[in-house]
Scaffold this motif. Sequence first.
Motif, PDB file in Angstrom:
ATOM      1  N   ASN A   1       0.827  -1.210   0.000  1.00 37.56           N
ATOM      2  CA  ASN A   1       0.000   0.000   0.000  1.00 37.56           C
ATOM      3  C   ASN A   1       0.861   1.259   0.000  1.00 37.56           C
ATOM      4  O   ASN A   1       0.588   2.216  -0.721  1.00 37.56           O
ATOM      5  N   ARG A   2       1.892   1.235   0.834  1.00 35.55           N
ATOM      6  CA  ARG A   2       2.796   2.392   0.941  1.00 35.55           C
ATOM      7  C   ARG A   2       3.537   2.613  -0.381  1.00 35.55           C
ATOM      8  O   ARG A   2       3.661   3.738  -0.851  1.00 35.55           O
ATOM      9  N   ASP A   3       4.008   1.534  -0.984  1.00 32.58           N
ATOM     10  CA  ASP A   3       4.738   1.651  -2.248  1.00 32.58           C
ATOM     11  C   ASP A   3       3.848   2.182  -3.374  1.00 32.58           C
ATOM     12  O   ASP A   3       4.288   2.994  -4.185  1.00 32.58           O
ATOM     13  N   GLU A   4       2.593   1.735  -3.418  1.00 32.81           N
ATOM     14  CA  GLU A   4       1.666   2.221  -4.446  1.00 32.81           C
ATOM     15  C   GLU A   4       1.415   3.721  -4.295  1.00 32.81           C
ATOM     16  O   GLU A   4       1.477   4.471  -5.266  1.00 32.81           O
ATOM     17  N   ALA A   5       1.143   4.159  -3.077  1.00 30.15           N
ATOM     18  CA  ALA A   5       0.890   5.583  -2.832  1.00 30.15           C
ATOM     19  C   ALA A   5       2.152   6.402  -3.084  1.00 30.15           C
ATOM     20  O   ALA A   5       2.097   7.489  -3.666  1.00 30.15           O
ATOM     21  N   GLY A   6       3.303   5.886  -2.676  1.00 30.20           N
ATOM     22  CA  GLY A   6       4.566   6.579  -2.897  1.00 30.20           C
ATOM     23  C   GLY A   6       4.905   6.712  -4.372  1.00 30.20           C
ATOM     24  O   GLY A   6       5.414   7.755  -4.814  1.00 30.20           O
ATOM     25  N   LYS A   7       4.601   5.684  -5.143  1.00 32.91           N
ATOM     26  CA  LYS A   7       4.854   5.734  -6.585  1.00 32.91           C
ATOM     27  C   LYS A   7       3.989   6.812  -7.241  1.00 32.91           C
ATOM     28  O   LYS A   7       4.448   7.541  -8.120  1.00 32.91           O
ATOM     29  N   ILE A   8       2.759   6.916  -6.812  1.00 28.78           N
ATOM     30  CA  ILE A   8       1.876   7.968  -7.322  1.00 28.78           C
ATOM     31  C   ILE A   8       2.503   9.340  -7.063  1.00 28.78           C
ATOM     32  O   ILE A   8       2.527  10.200  -7.945  1.00 28.78           O
ATOM     33  N   CYS A   9       3.031   9.518  -5.862  1.00 25.66           N
ATOM     34  CA  CYS A   9       3.639  10.812  -5.500  1.00 25.66           C
ATOM     35  C   CYS A   9       4.871  11.106  -6.351  1.00 25.66           C
ATOM     36  O   CYS A   9       5.005  12.204  -6.895  1.00 25.66           O
ATOM     37  N   SER A  10       5.778  10.150  -6.468  1.00 25.77           N
ATOM     38  CA  SER A  10       7.001  10.413  -7.228  1.00 25.77           C
ATOM     39  C   SER A  10       6.708  10.616  -8.710  1.00 25.77           C
ATOM     40  O   SER A  10       7.322  11.467  -9.359  1.00 25.77           O
ATOM     41  N   GLU A  11       5.753   9.885  -9.257  1.00 22.85           N
ATOM     42  CA  GLU A  11       5.381  10.076 -10.660  1.00 22.85           C
ATOM     43  C   GLU A  11       4.708  11.438 -10.873  1.00 22.85           C
ATOM     44  O   GLU A  11       4.902  12.071 -11.905  1.00 22.85           O
ATOM     45  N   TYR A  12       3.943  11.882  -9.902  1.00 23.79           N
ATOM     46  CA  TYR A  12       3.295  13.192  -9.976  1.00 23.79           C
ATOM     47  C   TYR A  12       4.354  14.285 -10.095  1.00 23.79           C
ATOM     48  O   TYR A  12       4.258  15.174 -10.939  1.00 23.79           O
ATOM     49  N   VAL A  13       5.365  14.215  -9.251  1.00 25.74           N
ATOM     50  CA  VAL A  13       6.431  15.221  -9.272  1.00 25.74           C
ATOM     51  C   VAL A  13       7.224  15.121 -10.575  1.00 25.74           C
ATOM     52  O   VAL A  13       7.505  16.136 -11.227  1.00 25.74           O
ATOM     53  N   ALA A  14       7.587  13.914 -10.979  1.00 28.12           N
ATOM     54  CA  ALA A  14       8.391  13.717 -12.194  1.00 28.12           C
ATOM     55  C   ALA A  14       7.685  14.257 -13.437  1.00 28.12           C
ATOM     56  O   ALA A  14       8.332  14.794 -14.341  1.00 28.12           O
ATOM     57  N   ALA A  15       6.368  14.136 -13.463  1.00 30.52           N
ATOM     58  CA  ALA A  15       5.601  14.620 -14.621  1.00 30.52           C
ATOM     59  C   ALA A  15       5.594  16.137 -14.715  1.00 30.52           C
ATOM     60  O   ALA A  15       5.251  16.696 -15.764  1.00 30.52           O
ATOM     61  N   ARG A  16       6.006  16.800 -13.653  1.00 25.42           N
ATOM     62  CA  ARG A  16       5.975  18.267 -13.634  1.00 25.42           C
ATOM     63  C   ARG A  16       7.366  18.902 -13.616  1.00 25.42           C
ATOM     64  O   ARG A  16       7.503  20.093 -13.438  1.00 25.42           O
ATOM     65  N   VAL A  17       8.381  18.101 -13.837  1.00 26.17           N
ATOM     66  CA  VAL A  17       9.748  18.627 -13.887  1.00 26.17           C
ATOM     67  C   VAL A  17       9.866  19.564 -15.083  1.00 26.17           C
ATOM     68  O   VAL A  17       9.321  19.309 -16.148  1.00 26.17           O
ATOM     69  N   GLY A  18      10.561  20.651 -14.891  1.00 24.43           N
ATOM     70  CA  GLY A  18      10.762  21.600 -15.987  1.00 24.43           C
ATOM     71  C   GLY A  18       9.919  22.844 -15.887  1.00 24.43           C
ATOM     72  O   GLY A  18       9.989  23.715 -16.753  1.00 24.43           O
ATOM     73  N   ALA A  19       9.141  22.966 -14.852  1.00 23.63           N
ATOM     74  CA  ALA A  19       8.269  24.141 -14.707  1.00 23.63           C
ATOM     75  C   ALA A  19       9.081  25.424 -14.608  1.00 23.63           C
ATOM     76  O   ALA A  19       8.705  26.447 -15.185  1.00 23.63           O
TER      77      ALA A  19
END
Length: 140
Positions: free
Chosen positions: A109-127
Motif C-alpha cells: 500500500n505504501r509503495d503504491e501511494a509513494g509511486k503515485i507521488c514520485s510520478e506526480y512530481v516527475a511529470a511536472r519537472v521543468g516548470a
Amino acid sequence: LEKIFPQAIKYSELAAAGTTRHQVLIIDNIGMLSSLYRYGSMAFIGGSFGSGLHNILEAATFGLPVTFGNKGYYKFAEAKELIQKGGAVAVADTLELIAILQKWSIEKNRDEAGKICSEYVAARVGATKTIMSGVDRLLK
C-alpha cells in the motif's frame, strides 16, 4: 503525541535520549526536512489543521505517501490532485491518522501511494524552465 506515535522521539530530544531505537522521528526545527525525507517511508505534513499547508512536494519527490490535516489543504492544487490520485490523504482527527498509518504500514500500500507521488512530481519537472522562458519573452 504518545498515543499516536508511542515509539516517537523529537529531534530536539534525540541527543539526550542516547538511543536510536525509535520508529518515528518528529522534526521540531526549521531547515532539515528536505534532507531527511530520503530516509522516510511516509510523511505527515503540518500546517493544514490551520489555514495553510507546508510543502508536500518535497516528501512526494522522494516517493513518500503524504498525509496532512483536512482544513487548509484545499488551497493547494498538488494536495487536491494527490488526494484524487491516491498518493495523499487528508485526515480530520487522530482516528483517521491512525487508520492511514496502518494502511501505509503495509509495504504494498505504501509503495503504491509513494509511486503515485514520485510520478506526480516527475511529470511536472521543468516548470522553472518554462516560467523563465515566459519571463524572458516578456522582458524582451
